[in-house]
Design an enzyme around this catalytic site. Structure first.
Site, PDB file in Angstrom:
ATOM      1  N   LYS A 105       0.842  -1.202   0.000  1.00 16.60           N
ATOM      2  CA  LYS A 105       0.000   0.000   0.000  1.00 16.60           C
ATOM      3  C   LYS A 105       0.873   1.245   0.000  1.00 16.60           C
ATOM      4  O   LYS A 105       1.644   1.467   0.931  1.00 16.60           O
ATOM      5  CB  LYS A 105      -0.888   0.017   1.259  1.00 16.60           C
ATOM      6  N   GLU A 113      10.301   1.700  10.125  1.00 16.64           N
ATOM      7  CA  GLU A 113      11.158   2.872   9.879  1.00 16.64           C
ATOM      8  C   GLU A 113      10.284   4.088  10.134  1.00 16.64           C
ATOM      9  O   GLU A 113       9.309   4.300   9.415  1.00 16.64           O
ATOM     10  CB  GLU A 113      11.670   2.881   8.433  1.00 16.64           C
ATOM     11  N   CYS A 131      13.226  11.766   5.696  1.00 12.14           N
ATOM     12  CA  CYS A 131      13.372  11.346   7.100  1.00 12.14           C
ATOM     13  C   CYS A 131      14.776  11.634   7.614  1.00 12.14           C
ATOM     14  O   CYS A 131      14.986  11.741   8.814  1.00 12.14           O
ATOM     15  CB  CYS A 131      13.049   9.873   7.231  1.00 12.14           C
ATOM     16  N   GLU A 170       9.075  16.079  15.571  1.00  7.85           N
ATOM     17  CA  GLU A 170       9.349  16.060  14.132  1.00  7.85           C
ATOM     18  C   GLU A 170       8.411  17.037  13.420  1.00  7.85           C
ATOM     19  O   GLU A 170       7.199  16.980  13.611  1.00  7.85           O
ATOM     20  CB  GLU A 170       9.116  14.646  13.583  1.00  7.85           C
TER      21      GLU A 170
HETATM   22  P1  NAD Z   1       1.933   7.924   8.083  1.00  9.60           P
HETATM   23  O1  NAD Z   1       2.351   7.109   9.254  1.00  9.60           O
HETATM   24  O2  NAD Z   1       0.803   8.834   8.207  1.00  9.60           O
HETATM   25  O3  NAD Z   1       1.581   6.967   6.844  1.00  9.60           O
HETATM   26  C1  NAD Z   1       2.490   6.030   6.322  1.00  9.60           C
HETATM   27  C2  NAD Z   1       1.707   4.925   5.643  1.00  9.60           C
HETATM   28  O4  NAD Z   1       0.973   4.200   6.628  1.00  9.60           O
HETATM   29  C3  NAD Z   1       0.684   5.421   4.627  1.00  9.60           C
HETATM   30  O5  NAD Z   1       0.635   4.537   3.524  1.00  9.60           O
HETATM   31  C4  NAD Z   1      -0.608   5.367   5.420  1.00  9.60           C
HETATM   32  O6  NAD Z   1      -1.754   5.238   4.619  1.00  9.60           O
HETATM   33  C5  NAD Z   1      -0.383   4.115   6.238  1.00  9.60           C
HETATM   34  N1  NAD Z   1      -1.207   4.007   7.441  1.00  9.60           N
HETATM   35  C6  NAD Z   1      -1.787   5.009   8.158  1.00  9.60           C
HETATM   36  N2  NAD Z   1      -2.485   4.486   9.199  1.00  9.60           N
HETATM   37  C7  NAD Z   1      -2.311   3.145   9.145  1.00  9.60           C
HETATM   38  C8  NAD Z   1      -2.763   2.061   9.955  1.00  9.60           C
HETATM   39  N3  NAD Z   1      -3.536   2.251  11.019  1.00  9.60           N
HETATM   40  N4  NAD Z   1      -2.390   0.802   9.615  1.00  9.60           N
HETATM   41  C9  NAD Z   1      -1.589   0.594   8.554  1.00  9.60           C
HETATM   42  N5  NAD Z   1      -1.147   1.573   7.731  1.00  9.60           N
HETATM   43  C10 NAD Z   1      -1.499   2.837   8.038  1.00  9.60           C
HETATM   44  O7  NAD Z   1       3.251   8.679   7.603  1.00  9.60           O
HETATM   45  P2  NAD Z   1       3.353   9.745   6.435  1.00  9.60           P
HETATM   46  O8  NAD Z   1       2.782  11.021   6.915  1.00  9.60           O
HETATM   47  O9  NAD Z   1       2.871   9.135   5.171  1.00  9.60           O
HETATM   48  O10 NAD Z   1       4.938   9.880   6.295  1.00  9.60           O
HETATM   49  C11 NAD Z   1       5.708  10.784   7.013  1.00  9.60           C
HETATM   50  C12 NAD Z   1       6.433  10.065   8.142  1.00  9.60           C
HETATM   51  O11 NAD Z   1       7.253   9.037   7.597  1.00  9.60           O
HETATM   52  C13 NAD Z   1       7.390  10.959   8.893  1.00  9.60           C
HETATM   53  O12 NAD Z   1       7.228  10.709  10.266  1.00  9.60           O
HETATM   54  C14 NAD Z   1       8.762  10.511   8.433  1.00  9.60           C
HETATM   55  O13 NAD Z   1       9.805  10.701   9.339  1.00  9.60           O
HETATM   56  C15 NAD Z   1       8.526   9.054   8.218  1.00  9.60           C
HETATM   57  N6  NAD Z   1       9.534   8.478   7.354  1.00  9.60           N
HETATM   58  C16 NAD Z   1      10.475   7.680   7.917  1.00  9.60           C
HETATM   59  C17 NAD Z   1      11.471   7.123   7.135  1.00  9.60           C
HETATM   60  C18 NAD Z   1      12.522   6.240   7.720  1.00  9.60           C
HETATM   61  O14 NAD Z   1      13.209   5.573   6.973  1.00  9.60           O
HETATM   62  N7  NAD Z   1      12.677   6.188   9.027  1.00  9.60           N
HETATM   63  C19 NAD Z   1      11.490   7.390   5.763  1.00  9.60           C
HETATM   64  C20 NAD Z   1      10.517   8.222   5.218  1.00  9.60           C
HETATM   65  C21 NAD Z   1       9.525   8.758   6.029  1.00  9.60           C
END
Ligand code: NAD
Length: 484
Positions: free
Chosen positions: A173, A248, A282, A384
């Site tokens: 997804k 991550e 990130c 963050e």
């Molecule tokens: P998010 O957690 O809102 O969403 C990430 C994914 O999870 C999306 O596909 C979303 O639809 C899905 N999701 C949301 N709720 C869910 C649930 N209950 N069950 C399963 N899936 C669910 O994050 P975002 O806003 O899309 O991304 C930004 C975040 O990602 C920031 O915190 C950033 O630091 C982090 N990030 C981390 C890394 C790393 O390698 N550590 C890399 C890139 C981004």
């Protein structure tokens, strides 16, 4: 209007709800395509298809699976310009970033794991004259891959490629905010003849699609990249059936600049590490710690460079700063800037009104913003923000800066700038982060383990770690004694 479709069992299909979400172009603030609002019913179909495809896919030799991955990579490279354009429209990032970082790296992810899986060797131990121990790695079965919006195809493929290479079948997804290149990937998989059900892509809202992907007993592992809050919810779901989980998550990375830092490189890289992709990587360094003796000089030079950054249409080659991903995200980032100012911070850049073309007026733009005057314990320096906002903080000693660097709940990455390599090593060992760069930033070797400490991560991706994560490990002990 273009309709994105789910990709399940080798077929492009509508969501069972027949409902679609608006997909917004963040630089125009306008709806430009529709994304399936899938439900757990669609996820069930995807898991059914993946479970059905597993015996066939896992029985292929590593060489044959690697060939499929290489074909996908080749198609990504052939379509680089279209994919890059789509990524920039969907995400708001400058086209040069999509063309030189996101899309080439997506192809590289498939190539890298195609190579890696054909080089993976088992282990055997002659324990004594009578016993031979071998270690086997076998695929897990169906796995879930969930990715965020900041590096859409790059992070999506970073999970899918090792999962497929190791012989698993996948339900994946992408973020609902940036689904377009994931859809284009499903078209590529279809074109190269990836067997039906091996990769299934379900679009939709996390809370509606995610729970089934993370609780179904047939799913053996979950690889997730996103926020710490979502990671926590996923870990709780996964615990019920003891799935393997790789998380991550968020970060609040530090950039530490000592007085003897290589000046030009430290300065130019700090501009990039704070504001590349509008600060939405990130690994971006959102807290810039500068040794007191050079603080004023470094600040002045940094302010000058940041003010020169060209912000505008992501599709223009000359653009250095595009739009942030959504209006909700823009509001979140702006609320941190307001909070900082209310708490007495000085805004060093980003004060002037944006000079945007008429077609960008409704876009979600924030100028690259440098703040100073907040202590390291302030919320703005602890939470963050994940946008084009960085804070400058002076420090007096190594102990002083280490305490501030390690004061957050996160521990993803850090950069240290100094020509004293003894000090660099000493401080790198003491920083709570999964990756520490010395005199560089974001240089990645895909063989190294990637991930965070504390609330930034659980597990490591990359290289052998990723292939092992997506494998079951078995020790077989054979007695070679005669007459048994
Ligand atoms: P998010 O957690 O809102 O969403 C990430 C994914 O999870 C999306 O596909 C979303 O639809 C899905 N999701 C949301 N709720 C869910 C649930 N209950 N069950 C399963 N899936 C669910 O994050 P975002 O806003 O899309 O991304 C930004 C975040 O990602 C920031 O915190 C950033 O630091 C982090 N990030 C981390 C890394 C790393 O390698 N550590 C890399 C890139 C981004």
């Amino acid at each position: 209007m273009k309709k994105i479709l789910n990709y399940i069992n080798g077929q492009f299909c509508e969501p069972s709800s027949k409902k679609y979400l608006d997909n917004i172009n963040p630089s125009r603030g306008e709806v430009y395509s529709l994304v399936p609002q899938s439900t757990s019913e669609d996820v069930t179909s995807a898991i059914d298809a993946a479970a059905k495809a597993f015996p066939l896919w896992s029985a292929l030799t590593a060489d044959v699976r690697a060939d499929y991955l290489r074909k996908i990579a080749a198609e990504i490279r052939v379509n680089l310009n279209d994919l890059a354009r789509a990524e920039s429209i969907d995400n708001g990032k400058p086209i040069t970033v999509s063309k030189t970082v996101d899309i080439p790296r997506s192809a590289r992810n498939f190539e890298f794991f195609a190579d890696a899986v054909t080089q993976l060797h088992g282990e055997s131990f002659r324990s004594d004259q009578q016993h031979l121990n071998t270690v086997e790695y076998s695929p897990l079965g169906v796995v879930s891959c969930i990715s965020p919006w900041n590096l859409p195809l790059y992070l999506f493929t970073w999970k899918i490629a090792p999962a497929l290479a190791a012989g698993n079948t996948v339900v994946a997804k992408p973020s609902e905010l940036t689904p377009m290149t994931a859809f284009m990937l499903s078209e590529i998989c279809h074109r190269v003849g990836l067997p039906a059900g091996v990769l299934n892509i379900v679009h939709g809202l996390g809370p509606e699609v995610g729970p089934k992907m993370t609780t179904d007993p047939r799913v053996k592992a979950i690889s997730f990249t996103g926020s710490t809050a979502t990671g926590r919810a996923i870990a709780q779901n996964a615990a019920q059936s003891f799935k393997k989980v790789s998380l991550e998550m968020g970060g609040k990375n530090a950039n530490v600049i000592f007085a003897d830092a290589p000046w030009e490189k430290a300065l130019a890289t700090t501009v990039r590490s704070s504001f590349a992709n509008q600060g939405q990587i990130c690994l971006c360094g959102s807290r810039i710690f500068v040794e007191k003796s050079i603080y004023e000089k470094f600040k002045a030079a940094l302010v000058e460079k940041v003010q020169q950054m060209k912000q505008g249409d992501p599709l223009q080659e000359s653009t250095e700063q595009g739009a942030v991903v959504s209006s909700a995200h823009r509001d979140k980032v702006l609320s941190f800037i307001q909070l900082a100012e209310k708490s007495g911070a000085r805004r060093l850049t980003g004060n002037k009104a944006l000079n945007l073309a008429a077609e960008l007026q409704k876009g979600f733009f924030i100028p690259p913003t440098l703040l100073e005057g907040l202590n390291s314990e302030h919320e703005v320096n602890q939470e963050e923000i994940f946008g084009p906002v960085a804070t400058l903080i002076p420090f007096e000693s190594e102990e002083d800066v280490l305490r501030m660097v390690n004061s957050t709940r996160y521990g993803l990455a850090a950069s240290v700038w100094t020509q004293n390599l003894t000090r660099a090593h000493r401080i790198a060992q003491k920083i709570d982060a999964g990756i520490v760069w010395i005199n560089t930033w974001m240089y990645r070797d895909l063989r190294t383990p990637f991930g965070g400490m504390k609330e930034s991560g659980m597990g490591r991706e990359g290289g052998i770690d990723a292939l092992k994560f997506f494998s079951e490990v078995k020790n077989i002990c054979l007695s070679t004694e005669e007459n048994i």
